[in-house]
Enzyme design. Structure first.
Site, PDB file in Angstrom:
ATOM      1  N   ASP A 292       0.824  -1.216   0.000  1.00  0.00           N
ATOM      2  CA  ASP A 292       0.000   0.000   0.000  1.00  0.00           C
ATOM      3  C   ASP A 292       0.861   1.271   0.000  1.00  0.00           C
ATOM      4  O   ASP A 292       0.352   2.372   0.191  1.00  0.00           O
ATOM      5  CB  ASP A 292      -0.970   0.007   1.198  1.00  0.00           C
ATOM      6  CG  ASP A 292      -0.260  -0.014   2.552  1.00  0.00           C
ATOM      7  OD1 ASP A 292       1.001   0.021   2.581  1.00  0.00           O
ATOM      8  OD2 ASP A 292      -0.950  -0.047   3.583  1.00  0.00           O
TER       9      ASP A 292
ATOM     10  N   GLU B 240       1.037   4.255   7.294  1.00  0.00           N
ATOM     11  CA  GLU B 240       0.051   3.804   6.327  1.00  0.00           C
ATOM     12  C   GLU B 240      -0.444   4.987   5.493  1.00  0.00           C
ATOM     13  O   GLU B 240      -0.235   6.150   5.862  1.00  0.00           O
ATOM     14  CB  GLU B 240      -1.115   3.139   7.066  1.00  0.00           C
ATOM     15  CG  GLU B 240      -0.726   1.892   7.879  1.00  0.00           C
ATOM     16  CD  GLU B 240      -0.430   0.668   7.009  1.00  0.00           C
ATOM     17  OE1 GLU B 240       0.045   0.818   5.869  1.00  0.00           O
ATOM     18  OE2 GLU B 240      -0.665  -0.458   7.500  1.00  0.00           O
TER      19      GLU B 240
END
Ligand code: PGA
Length: 256
Positions: free
Chosen positions: A132, A139
């Site tokens: 990702d 994140e």
């Protein structure tokens, strides 16, 4: 960004190991930022096989799961000792890994930042990239100015890391990670990426816009960011031929 494409991950890890060896020979008291996961394994294997003196080296790891006992086989403490520290002459007191069992997590994170600062700052930070686009466990949509703190893993990262734990349910939901601002203060960043499953996130990081949606893209703003990757991870790059051309024509004085 300097993009070094090699045929295999072993060859790419060898280039990365030579960059680190060059630093340790030039600066025996270097401060290294280290990473975990499957990506740095061939790098650590190569470093262990080199005749390097780690007695003056200080290390700071990027991240750790919250709530896993230190002795758990999947804790990053266990990982680092098993895959690197047991095999080199580093001093245990020079090793720093976030404490995922700290009672006061924000207090610990502030202290970790202070220790990095007091060590003189990180000379070279090793990084992997998540599918990702995460670096450390920053994140997507992490602040690009973030410091060491708690993060909640994405479901994608939990699914990716389930392979180490046996099931998704067993993967901790929370982690401590150095922030993107912390990583950007390292004097040099060295990112490794192997395999086709990293190709999309990596291509977006290098050739897409700088965005917190792909945290690794911030490395476009770093003055000394090097990337060592294999053909699989390079397979979605638009300008791979140019990167190969640059590397093949590197002036001799520039090599490591
Ligand atoms: P991996 O993880 O090396 O296990 O693929 C990389 C990362 O999440 O940074």
């Amino acid at each position: 960004m300097e993009i070094i494409i090699q045929e295999t991950k072993e060859a790419a890890a060898d280039v990365a190991a030579r960059i680190i060896a060059g630093l340790l020979r030039k600066k025996p008291d270097a401060v290294l930022g280290l990473a975990t996961g499957s990506t740095p394994l061939p790098l650590y294997k190569r470093l262990i096989g080199m005749d390097l003196d780690w007695s003056g080296v200080t290390t700071f790891n990027l991240d750790e799961y919250i709530g896993l006992p230190r002795e758990h086989p999947q804790s990053y403490h266990s990982f680092m000792w098993e895959n690197l520290f047991h095999h080199i002459n580093i001093r245990p007191e020079n090793i720093h890994i976030p404490d995922g069992n700290a009672e006061d997590i924000p207090g610990f994170c502030g202290e970790y930042e202070k220790r990095i600062h007091n060590s003189g700052g990180i000379d070279l930070q090793v990084l992997g990239i998540g599918t990702d686009g995460h670096i450390g466990f920053n994140e997507p949509t992490s602040s690009l100015a973030s410091r060491t703190r708690i993060k909640t893993l994405t479901q994608q990262t939990i699914a990716d890391n389930a392979r180490f734990f046996g099931s998704e349910e067993d993967v901790p939901r929370h982690v401590i990670t150095m922030g993107i601002g912390t990583i950007m203060e390292a004097r040099q960043n060295l990112l490794l990426a192997f395999g086709e499953n990293k190709a999309q996130a990596f291509a977006e990081a290098v050739e897409g816009p700088i965005t917190s949606v792909n945290p690794a893209s911030i490395l476009q703003m770093h003055p000394v960011a090097k990337v060592c990757l294999d053909e699989g991870a390079a397979s979605r790059l638009q300008r791979a031929d140019y990167y190969r051309w640059v590397y093949d024509n590197k002036p001799v004085w520039q090599t490591f």
